[in-house]
Scaffold this motif. Structure first.
Motif: not given
Ligand code: AMP
Ligand code: GLY
Length: 418
Positions: A357-367, A377-378
């Motif tokens: 819960g305290d880890v953040v997954v930032f999306h870059a190349g996703t849909k 994406g790469g």
């Protein structure tokens, strides 16, 4: 509720959206074009980041209170000027000010004129002069395309033959298009690299925590250059002594130089610094938040981002004090198999629900389609964690990277070790 449009669709833009959502008056968020992860907290708008006319019209028609222009190319194309011309409040530098990133020749000229420490250099508009200069130059040497080249326009050359080939590639074969009509040839420097992102309102400059990027694709800095495979913040290499020097000799001087040139800078200046034996020197300026530097730095920031944005636009940054969480943050980028070369898209991503819960997954190349996330994406994800120090943050980030799967995924195992 305020309506905010974020221009862009990578990990940096996800971090901006996430940070705005943490604020005391979380705004209603829109993002163009956005991505799979961003779509969970913002309404994604199908307009490309460089479609200036469409973007301005959309922002106007939909009564945006604020537009945050995050990537380099719309800034270099003057999106902030176009928004301002329509009376829309926008965060980011004007086209003129963004030239510190858009033209390496301009940034080098500015640093030279105002005595800001950087590598010695020459600028060439034609191949013959560049080649003649190389005959007399000391190797290794660095050949850079003048314009924006997706971070790939810098070639480090160990021999004269390599340097000649670099000039051929950039100026004759036009590998980076018009960005290579001009080259900067500069002295090769050695030393650790540090990134410092700083808010600037045209007068006051407010540096954020320092960060370190990992540009090469594989462990131990092997493989090709990428957009960045991971970061940590702060970096112990940015000592108080280095900081004091940079604040006086680099940051404030840069703000003053741009003002003296009639190009006041409002937004974020990214200082790429190299800590050489002769002291810190500027490798490059960017006119925006770094990606993935921003992911680590924003996880550490206590302030409400909207307050800072308003202060930058209104010229009131002197009233803000940045506050930081204790400890460190580490961001590990998970990339598509083959990146930074060619790669497949549309591969299902599993395990995102298992992340702590305290880890953040930032999306870059996703849909996202029908509730499932796919690669698009790469650089795909930036798994970002905080800890009491770098090793603790590292351990947490990697423990969670291991919970996420997509076929072909690759990531560096050594983010935060160096
Ligand atoms: P830049 O896009 O200008 O930051 O360059 C990309 C990378 O190339 C930097 O992060 C450095 O690792 C390297 N680089 C750029 N300029 C130099 C230089 N003058 N000497 C050594 N390495 C450099
Ligand atoms: N991570 C480097 C950049 O954003 O240019």
């Amino acid at each position: 509720m305020k309506k905010v449009l974020i221009v862009g669709g990578g990990g940096r833009e996800h971090a901006i959206a996430w940070k705005l959502k943490q604020g005391k008056e979380a705004p209603e968020l829109y993002c163009a074009p956005g991505n799979g992860g961003i779509s969970d907290i913002a309404t994604c708008v199908d307009i490309g980041a460089t479609e200036i006319k469409k973007m301005v019209e959309w922002a106007k028609d939909n009564a945006m209170d604020l537009v945050f222009v995050a990537p380099d190319d719309p800034l270099a194309l003057g999106m902030v000027d176009a928004l301002a011309a329509e009376g829309i409040r926008a965060f980011g530098p004007s086209k003129d000010a963004a030239e510190i990133e858009g033209s390496k020749a301009y940034s080098k000229w500015l640093m030279k004129k105002y005595g800001i420490p950087t590598a010695a250099f020459e600028v060439f508009d034609n191949e013959a002069d560049a080649l003649a200069y190389l005959e007399t130059a000391k190797m290794p040497i660095v050949v850079k395309a003048d314009g924006l080249a997706l971070g790939k326009g810098v070639l480090i050359c160990n021999t004269l033959a390599e340097a000649e080939a670099a000039v051929q590639e950039i100026m004759v074969d036009k590998k980076f298009g018009d960005a290579g009509s001009r080259v900067v040839i500069e002295e090769f420097m050695v030393g650790p690299e540090v990134s410092v992102l700083a808010f600037c309102d045209g007068k006051t400059i407010l540096p954020m925590l320092s960060a370190q990027d990992h540009k090469r694709a594989y462990d131990n800095d092997e493989g090709k250059n990428t957009g960045g495979m991971g970061t940590f913040a702060p970096t112990p290499k940015y000592t108080d002594e280095v900081r004091t020097f940079c604040e006086k000799e680099v940051f404030q001087k840069t703000v003053d130089a741009l003002n003296a040139e009639g190009r006041p800078f409002k937004g974020v200046i990214f200082f790429g610094l190299m800590l050489t034996d002769e002291g810190p020197k500027v490798l490059e300026y960017n006119a925006r938040l770094g990606d993935p530097e921003c992911q680590s730095v924003f996880l550490m920031m206590k302030n409400d981002l909207l307050d800072i944005i308003d202060a930058v636009i209104d010229g009131e940054l002197d009233e803000i004090t940045l506050e930081w969480e204790p400890g460190s943050a580490v961001c590990v980028v998970m990339a598509s198999g083959g990146y930074p070369g060619s790669y497949d898209k549309g591969i299902e991503i599993a395990g995102l629900d298992d992340v702590d819960g305290d880890v953040v997954v930032f999306h870059a190349g996703t849909k996202k389609e029908n509730g499932t996330y796919y690669t698009n994406g790469g650089r795909v994800l930036g798994v970002t964690a905080r800890g009491e120090d770098i090793p603790a943050a590292r351990e947490k980030a990697y423990a969670n990277v291991e919970k996420i799967h997509f076929d072909g995924a690759h990531y560096r195992k050594d983010i935060g070790i160096k």
